[in-house]
Motif scaffolding. Structure first.
Motif, PDB file in Angstrom:
ATOM      1  N   LEU A 234       0.825  -1.212   0.000  1.00 46.09           N
ATOM      2  CA  LEU A 234       0.000   0.000   0.000  1.00 46.09           C
ATOM      3  C   LEU A 234       0.860   1.263   0.000  1.00 46.09           C
ATOM      4  O   LEU A 234       0.514   2.250  -0.660  1.00 46.09           O
ATOM      5  N   SER A 235       1.977   1.231   0.708  1.00 39.63           N
ATOM      6  CA  SER A 235       2.878   2.384   0.715  1.00 39.63           C
ATOM      7  C   SER A 235       3.507   2.601  -0.655  1.00 39.63           C
ATOM      8  O   SER A 235       3.625   3.737  -1.116  1.00 39.63           O
ATOM      9  N   MET A 236       3.897   1.502  -1.309  1.00 38.17           N
ATOM     10  CA  MET A 236       4.448   1.623  -2.657  1.00 38.17           C
ATOM     11  C   MET A 236       3.409   2.157  -3.636  1.00 38.17           C
ATOM     12  O   MET A 236       3.719   2.974  -4.513  1.00 38.17           O
ATOM     13  N   SER A 237       2.170   1.720  -3.475  1.00 35.58           N
ATOM     14  CA  SER A 237       1.093   2.225  -4.321  1.00 35.58           C
ATOM     15  C   SER A 237       0.858   3.708  -4.063  1.00 35.58           C
ATOM     16  O   SER A 237       0.601   4.475  -4.994  1.00 35.58           O
ATOM     17  N   ALA A 238       0.958   4.103  -2.813  1.00 38.43           N
ATOM     18  CA  ALA A 238       0.769   5.512  -2.464  1.00 38.43           C
ATOM     19  C   ALA A 238       1.857   6.378  -3.092  1.00 38.43           C
ATOM     20  O   ALA A 238       1.600   7.534  -3.451  1.00 38.43           O
TER      21      ALA A 238
ATOM     22  N   GLY B 206       3.194   5.831  -6.041  1.00 44.46           N
ATOM     23  CA  GLY B 206       2.740   6.013  -7.421  1.00 44.46           C
ATOM     24  C   GLY B 206       1.583   6.986  -7.521  1.00 44.46           C
ATOM     25  O   GLY B 206       1.530   7.811  -8.440  1.00 44.46           O
ATOM     26  N   ILE B 207       0.668   6.921  -6.577  1.00 45.46           N
ATOM     27  CA  ILE B 207      -0.469   7.846  -6.575  1.00 45.46           C
ATOM     28  C   ILE B 207       0.019   9.273  -6.344  1.00 45.46           C
ATOM     29  O   ILE B 207      -0.435  10.212  -6.998  1.00 45.46           O
ATOM     30  N   GLY B 208       0.971   9.427  -5.422  1.00 51.86           N
ATOM     31  CA  GLY B 208       1.529  10.756  -5.158  1.00 51.86           C
ATOM     32  C   GLY B 208       2.242  11.335  -6.364  1.00 51.86           C
ATOM     33  O   GLY B 208       2.135  12.537  -6.644  1.00 51.86           O
ATOM     34  N   VAL B 209       2.948  10.484  -7.092  1.00 53.10           N
ATOM     35  CA  VAL B 209       3.613  10.954  -8.318  1.00 53.10           C
ATOM     36  C   VAL B 209       2.562  11.383  -9.338  1.00 53.10           C
ATOM     37  O   VAL B 209       2.705  12.410 -10.007  1.00 53.10           O
ATOM     38  N   GLY B 210       1.505  10.591  -9.450  1.00 52.36           N
ATOM     39  CA  GLY B 210       0.437  10.932 -10.390  1.00 52.36           C
ATOM     40  C   GLY B 210      -0.260  12.231 -10.034  1.00 52.36           C
ATOM     41  O   GLY B 210      -0.688  12.987 -10.906  1.00 52.36           O
ATOM     42  N   MET B 211      -0.396  12.480  -8.733  1.00 53.16           N
ATOM     43  CA  MET B 211      -1.024  13.721  -8.269  1.00 53.16           C
ATOM     44  C   MET B 211      -0.044  14.892  -8.288  1.00 53.16           C
ATOM     45  O   MET B 211      -0.452  16.030  -8.044  1.00 53.16           O
TER      46      MET B 211
ATOM     47  N   VAL C  28       6.655  11.846  -0.130  1.00 49.00           N
ATOM     48  CA  VAL C  28       7.567  11.797   1.016  1.00 49.00           C
ATOM     49  C   VAL C  28       6.923  11.035   2.174  1.00 49.00           C
ATOM     50  O   VAL C  28       7.577  10.214   2.832  1.00 49.00           O
ATOM     51  N   LEU C  29       5.647  11.274   2.416  1.00 51.78           N
ATOM     52  CA  LEU C  29       4.928  10.574   3.480  1.00 51.78           C
ATOM     53  C   LEU C  29       4.875   9.061   3.205  1.00 51.78           C
ATOM     54  O   LEU C  29       5.097   8.252   4.111  1.00 51.78           O
ATOM     55  N   ALA C  30       4.626   8.685   1.961  1.00 47.50           N
ATOM     56  CA  ALA C  30       4.551   7.268   1.605  1.00 47.50           C
ATOM     57  C   ALA C  30       5.917   6.594   1.710  1.00 47.50           C
ATOM     58  O   ALA C  30       6.016   5.438   2.146  1.00 47.50           O
ATOM     59  N   ILE C  31       6.976   7.293   1.339  1.00 45.44           N
ATOM     60  CA  ILE C  31       8.324   6.726   1.459  1.00 45.44           C
ATOM     61  C   ILE C  31       8.677   6.525   2.929  1.00 45.44           C
ATOM     62  O   ILE C  31       9.244   5.496   3.306  1.00 45.44           O
ATOM     63  N   ALA C  32       8.331   7.499   3.760  1.00 42.84           N
ATOM     64  CA  ALA C  32       8.597   7.368   5.195  1.00 42.84           C
ATOM     65  C   ALA C  32       7.815   6.186   5.773  1.00 42.84           C
ATOM     66  O   ALA C  32       8.352   5.404   6.564  1.00 42.84           O
ATOM     67  N   ALA C  33       6.564   6.033   5.366  1.00 38.52           N
ATOM     68  CA  ALA C  33       5.753   4.912   5.844  1.00 38.52           C
ATOM     69  C   ALA C  33       6.348   3.587   5.382  1.00 38.52           C
ATOM     70  O   ALA C  33       6.400   2.616   6.148  1.00 38.52           O
TER      71      ALA C  33
END
Length: 61
Positions: free
Chosen positions: A17-21, A23-28, A35-40
């Motif tokens: 889910l963090s890895m997917s986030a 990709g979603i963050g890059v898309g957004m 940064v939040l997803a990488i930290a998670a």
């Protein structure tokens, strides 16, 4: 496989889910989400590795 270690399944799902986030963050185009997803991801995977090492030491793995 003898039995399923459910804690590792949960850690794996959290990492996916963090890895997917990421990709979603890059898309957004949101640096904050990325940064939040990488930290998670780092926290979740770190906890998973620590849990695995602890279980090996205790002989429960």
């Amino acid at each position: 496989m003898k039995d399923i270690k459910w804690i590792f399944v949960i850690y794996s799902l959290g990492a996916v889910l963090s890895m997917s986030a990421i990709g979603i963050g890059v898309g957004m185009r949101s640096l904050f989400v990325v940064v939040l997803a990488i930290a998670a991801l780092i926290l979740i995977m770190g906890n998973g590795f620590k849990t695995k090492a602890r279980m090996r030491r205790e002989g429960t793995l």
